[in-house]
Design a protein around this motif. Structure first.
Motif, mmCIF file in Angstrom:
data_model
loop_
_atom_site.group_PDB
_atom_site.id
_atom_site.type_symbol
_atom_site.label_atom_id
_atom_site.label_comp_id
_atom_site.label_asym_id
_atom_site.label_seq_id
_atom_site.Cartn_x
_atom_site.Cartn_y
_atom_site.Cartn_z
ATOM 1 N N THR A 46 0.824 -1.105 0.037
ATOM 2 C CA THR A 46 -0.034 -0.041 -0.085
ATOM 3 C C THR A 46 0.791 1.270 0.034
ATOM 4 O O THR A 46 2.226 1.225 0.614
ATOM 5 N N ILE A 47 0.392 2.332 -0.361
ATOM 6 C CA ILE A 47 0.954 3.572 -0.315
ATOM 7 C C ILE A 47 1.279 3.926 0.881
ATOM 8 O O ILE A 47 2.290 4.456 1.336
ATOM 9 N N GLN A 48 0.426 3.886 1.996
ATOM 10 C CA GLN A 48 0.781 4.235 3.421
ATOM 11 C C GLN A 48 1.816 3.296 3.798
ATOM 12 O O GLN A 48 2.547 3.793 4.734
ATOM 13 N N GLY A 49 1.960 1.932 3.198
ATOM 14 C CA GLY A 49 2.954 1.160 3.853
ATOM 15 C C GLY A 49 4.354 1.597 3.114
ATOM 16 O O GLY A 49 5.394 1.495 3.694
ATOM 17 N N LYS A 50 4.420 2.240 2.108
ATOM 18 C CA LYS A 50 5.556 3.054 1.491
ATOM 19 C C LYS A 50 6.013 4.004 2.396
ATOM 20 O O LYS A 50 6.916 4.797 1.926
ATOM 21 N N GLY A 51 5.217 4.972 3.240
ATOM 22 C CA GLY A 51 5.440 5.856 3.898
ATOM 23 C C GLY A 51 4.975 7.065 3.365
ATOM 24 O O GLY A 51 5.434 8.133 3.731
ATOM 25 N N MET A 52 3.887 7.103 2.576
ATOM 26 C CA MET A 52 3.211 8.138 1.874
ATOM 27 C C MET A 52 1.984 8.509 2.280
ATOM 28 O O MET A 52 1.153 7.498 2.972
ATOM 29 N N ALA A 53 1.338 9.765 2.166
ATOM 30 C CA ALA A 53 -0.044 10.042 2.401
ATOM 31 C C ALA A 53 -0.428 11.210 1.322
ATOM 32 O O ALA A 53 -0.065 11.408 0.416
ATOM 33 N N PHE A 54 -1.816 11.348 1.719
ATOM 34 C CA PHE A 54 -2.464 12.268 0.703
ATOM 35 C C PHE A 54 -1.603 13.557 0.356
ATOM 36 O O PHE A 54 -0.898 14.263 1.336
ATOM 37 N N PRO A 55 -1.493 13.993 -1.053
ATOM 38 C CA PRO A 55 -0.625 15.170 -1.281
ATOM 39 C C PRO A 55 -1.394 16.443 -1.053
ATOM 40 O O PRO A 55 -2.739 16.620 -0.683
ATOM 41 N N THR A 56 -0.741 17.574 -0.063
ATOM 42 C CA THR A 56 -1.522 18.736 0.425
ATOM 43 C C THR A 56 -0.713 19.947 -0.351
ATOM 44 O O THR A 56 -1.041 21.108 0.017
ATOM 45 N N GLY A 57 0.243 19.873 -1.431
ATOM 46 C CA GLY A 57 0.591 20.958 -2.152
ATOM 47 C C GLY A 57 1.617 21.681 -1.250
ATOM 48 O O GLY A 57 2.527 21.131 -0.764
ATOM 49 N N LYS A 58 1.311 23.126 -1.466
ATOM 50 C CA LYS A 58 2.377 24.053 -0.943
ATOM 51 C C LYS A 58 3.805 24.140 -1.319
ATOM 52 O O LYS A 58 4.818 24.109 -0.985
ATOM 53 N N LEU A 59 3.883 23.545 -2.653
ATOM 54 C CA LEU A 59 5.010 23.764 -3.474
ATOM 55 C C LEU A 59 4.969 25.244 -4.305
ATOM 56 O O LEU A 59 4.160 25.953 -4.580
ATOM 57 N N MET A 60 6.328 25.787 -4.619
ATOM 58 C CA MET A 60 6.620 26.958 -5.410
ATOM 59 C C MET A 60 7.763 26.618 -6.087
ATOM 60 O O MET A 60 8.712 25.666 -5.691
ATOM 61 N N ALA A 61 7.745 27.323 -7.358
ATOM 62 C CA ALA A 61 9.148 27.327 -8.275
ATOM 63 C C ALA A 61 9.260 28.316 -8.871
ATOM 64 O O ALA A 61 8.642 29.469 -9.086
ATOM 65 N N ASN A 62 10.713 28.731 -9.018
ATOM 66 C CA ASN A 62 11.034 29.738 -9.740
ATOM 67 C C ASN A 62 11.853 29.260 -10.950
ATOM 68 O O ASN A 62 12.683 28.494 -11.002
#
Length: 275
Positions: A230-246
């Motif tokens: 499972t994805i949770q078993g792989k250490g991840m959870a729902f994406p919540t964003g908060k990314l920025m780039a330049n």
């Protein structure tokens, strides 16, 4: 598609959004994505933070080079981020990788033209990537996905300009999650430990990263299911964003520069957005 876990062979549109009453970087929210609700909208965020970022143009034509910075403004969660370069003429996927940002992380890279005419990417950054982009090594863009009828020179030209997609595929919480809730005993997430910088260097532990290269069976695990499938078993959870780039385009001979911020698309629910 938001939450597209390209490295794990699974696509899912599940996205977490915190309500206005919950500070996503507070102790209440840290490591517990049960405080997030499902996103229902996507919108341009003029503040520059989002789940999806689009760099409108990159080029290595002539004497030009492009600089790229990607920032995780989330102080609580790491991010699994797909970075995909697409060609200008046909939107071909000409180079992509997964970037594992730790909380507050800034990743920087330079894209330039190599001796063979193809674009190449190089970075001195110590953030984890899948596959690994070795610091100080020049990594040429492959041409195997391009039209086989093109000559080698034409294929090289196809890699030298286009645009960049940046997608938050999943969050990497500090605590192990079951059903998006912190597990009993608040066990530290091995994947979080593997991507968290220590003394400016992320450990990038193979034992924690290698399971991401195999397909997962489910995005939302059963309440107590943290198996490796499972994805949770792989250490991840729902994406919540908060990314920025330049981005910055530099003519290395004329020293002329053009720069800007990536266009940000944020997931939202009601009045709350991931920003």
């Amino acid at each position: 598609m938001i939450g597209s876990l390209g490295f794990a062979g699974l696509a899912n549109a599940a996205v977490g959004v915190y309500s206005d009453a919950v500070d996503p970087n507070s102790a209440v929210a840290a490591g517990n994505l049960a405080n997030a609700t499902a996103a229902t909208t996507l919108a341009i965020n003029e503040a520059g933070l989002g789940n999806i970022l689009v760099v409108p143009y990159f080029t290595t034509q002539g004497t030009n080079a492009t600089l790229l910075n990607i920032t995780n403004t989330d102080a609580a969660n790491g991010k699994a981020v797909k970075v995909r370069f697409r060609g200008a003429s046909n939107s071909d996927d000409i180079f992509d990788f997964t970037l594992m940002l730790s909380p507050g992380d800034v990743w920087a890279a330079k894209i330039s033209q190599g001796a063979d005419g193809r674009s190449q990417i190089e970075t001195a950054d110590k953030t984890c990537t899948l596959p690994s982009i070795v610091a100080t090594q020049k990594n040429s863009f492959p041409t195997g996905r391009l039209n086989s009828a093109l000559t080698a020179e034409q294929k090289a030209n196809e890699t030298r300009e286009g645009y960049i997609e940046i997608l938050n595929m999943a969050d990497v919480p500090k605590a192990v999650q079951t059903n998006q809730v912190v597990a009993s005993g608040v066990t530290t997430n091995p994947l979080y430990t593997a991507i968290k910088h220590v003394g400016g260097v992320a450990p990038c532990t193979s034992a924690a990263l290698s399971p991401l290269l195999t397909a997962a069976t489910n995005y939302v695990a059963a309440a107590a299911d943290t198996s490796a499938a499972t994805i949770q078993g792989k250490g991840m959870a729902f994406p919540t964003g908060k990314l920025m780039a330049n981005w910055t385009i530099i003519d290395t001979v004329k020293t002329a520069t053009f720069s800007g911020a990536a266009t940000a698309v944020a997931a939202g629910s009601g009045t709350a957005i991931n920003a």
